[in-house]
Scaffold this motif. Sequence first.
Motif: not given
Lengths: 164, 397, 338
Positions: C229-234
């Motif tokens: 969903e998010l590419v890799a978060g933080p």
Amino acid sequence: MVAKIISNFYYHIRAILTGLKYLFSPGIRITLKYPDELLLLPENYRGMLKLNNDLCISCGLCSQVCPAGALSLKLFEYEQTKQVKRHPEVDYKRCIFCGFCVDICPSKALELTRIHDAAFYVRDELYYEVDRLITGPKIDLPCKKSKYVVSEIDEVKGLVYRNV
Amino acid sequence: MKMVLPKSQNSEKEIELFIGPQHPASGHMRFIGRVDGDIFTKFIPDPGWVHRGIEKIAENRKWIQIIPLVERAAILDAANMNIGYVIALEKLLDIEAPPRAQYLRTLLCEINRITSHLYGFGIAGIMIGSSTFYMWPFADREPLIDIAQLITGSRLTYSYMIPGGVRRDLPQGFKEKALKALKYIERRLNNDYFRLFFDNPVTKARYKGVGVLKKDDAIKLGIVGPNLRASNVKYDVRKVEPYAAYSELEFDIAYREEGDCYARLMVRVEEIRQSIKIIRQILNKMPQGPIIHKKYERLISLKKLEEYQKTGVFGLPAIFATLRPPAGEVISRVEAARGELIFHIISTGDLRPYRLRMVTPSFRNMVLFRELISGARVMDFPAIYGSIDYFPPESDR
Amino acid sequence: MEIINLILSMLLHPSIFVPLIFPGLITILIVIILLIWAERKIAAKIQMRIGPLYVTRRLGGILQLLADLLRYMFAELIISKESDKLMFIASPIIALTVTLLPLAVIPAGSLLGIELVALKTSIGLLAALTLSSLTPIFIIVMGWASNNKFALIGSLREGYLMISYEVPMYLSALSVAILHGSLDIVNIVNNQQRIWTALINPFAAFSFFTSMIMSTSRFPFEITESDSELVAGPYTEYSSILYGLVMGVPYMRLYVFTLLFVNLFLGGWYPAINGFSSIILILKVLVILLFSVFLRSVYPRYRLDQAIRIGWHSLFVLSLISIILSLLIIGCGGISGC
């Protein structure tokens, strides 16, 4: 409410047990260990082309029907008899391996082989002139230990590879 | 025309997200959304990244050369695209394929339906994070692709059906291999898929009650395919306007009433079961006979005649290289794996069509992105995307 | 000669041996190399494929992670112009250092007669848990310093999750401390000579285990770095060697928590063979690590609000029940009485 918690717990346990069953059961694998194992393609596979020059009548139907415009007819001079005839040439940069040319040829001069590796180091080698088309394609083995295997459908494991 | 969102009221606390083509979850297309906290307030799709101009290219190709072109619009579903075009062309030429050819066409269409639904499961699995349920359906497609390779000679790009019939016949020993592959798929579907994924409480929590599509909205927006049947509308083109051999085979329409993501997945599972039932009936009831229309039998050359009398296969008649159907306008409808596929062809009696128009099911389902995701949570977007089984190349053509 | 004796006696002193060699830095590096390889091989076996194979062909590809780290070192480190450069580079390094701090108070058995704990305090459990709460702060800083919308959403998710799993973890540990009557981990382990805590108070074990999985982003709670969903978060903007570091932080956290879990609930290093009890500890830690990593192949991931709801509705209530259970057992006469 309690029944829902217990049934949820039961489904969690069942999912984990399915994972463990596949983890500890003996090997099922669907990957082919290329280049140690090479797949031998079945007999009626639509691969690269081979021309039988005695049967070709130079009608040109193959190049008229090719959807990608890969075939074209060129003049070819035979070495022994000095006869000049028109024969097709194939450009594998465009060929989509559909097999229409083989199906429409009225004298069955073109035929399909089981070879699909059209990979070369030099771009000009992708264009098969008439004499290379008469000899047909050939393969080099990628490494010394490669063996051929055949794939078989199995009821339990899906796909099994058997040595030829 | 650039796709932009309209101006928003409180632009201070909303983030505008571009989930573009270079994103692990977007496929080959782009989405533009506005996020407020954890909810998408507005969401639009931005398609067109895989547009190859198939309809325009088809105006410059001969009639028989369009067959591989139209297949590659959605290569997963090649047989259904193929049969749609060939049925339209046969209506123009005013011929019908013989019964054995109809059964062979239906066989390939149903095998393709199963592989396309398995691909949809794989994408649904990886979208909500289950990597096992991404690898398992893709691995289980392999026996079926092997079966299709035995019939046609190629794994995915079949080009099997031609106007008047089909190109090849079944090889020896086909029935046993096909039955083994079907048994394998059935066992995996009913046992392992349910235990690992469909009955998993995490999956149910992600899918139940999410992205609900009511019956009136579905009919008003023009949704097709399993998405429509999951909202309590029993419409299937194979029952409404039967083509190929469907009028002689027994099967049920799969449908559900809830209309959420879980219902859409369950409709696809039920469709796979019905397809397995259809394939078993076909293998039992296949009639004998020619595989190409009588009109073209008379055009076989002398060299091929003797092989034709022995095996019944001769390939393409030479007239196809310069085929000129009579002038006219036809429409044909088939049920592809993702919904209803429409072909509209206008011919002026020439070597090439005047206009070819294909309305694909993914193109009609694209409006679901705007309707279902606006107002849903950010983490519902992959779940809804996976469940409506959208395939960007099929929609962009 | 005397210098070598001096160095050897310094190295083998527990306060240097534990954080540096066992179960500290060197053991952690070896365990992580094997753990990431095992995760990929287990996932591959379940998914009917092969997994990493070609790096050291005869051993089945064990040193794949070393090849990956080598490749990361040769990649280009890209730092975007609009990010906060100091915190962008410093926060992975600080996060890695801070993750290893609880090893100072966790005992690891006895090796050749020496009792292995670096700092002998009477509030070891409290110190270990408090030191382990520092890492999520730096993960949030990583997302903020990247100046990227996806990273911002990822670090917000980490903040939400941090609130939900801390409380059940502390309460479950508290119930163990009530049951055994002390906050010193060495005393807690020595008190489990006859029966493990997990068998007496299974609610506390379950709630601590689930909180542990939630805090180290193992499936089904891999919400921070959800890579579909998010590419890799933080961790989106990180490349090259910093990427290797940030990918190692969750695994190190998992290792530290597993050591704590085995010491609190599974009897630590008992039943002890004379002099080599640490081997039993390492075996138990490996089993729990492999199980946590196996869950990747079975579960999808939960939605954010569902994970928070699980943290508060299920785990919080379970940990309260476990405290009540501990109090009942104490009131009934302790472990040896009941």
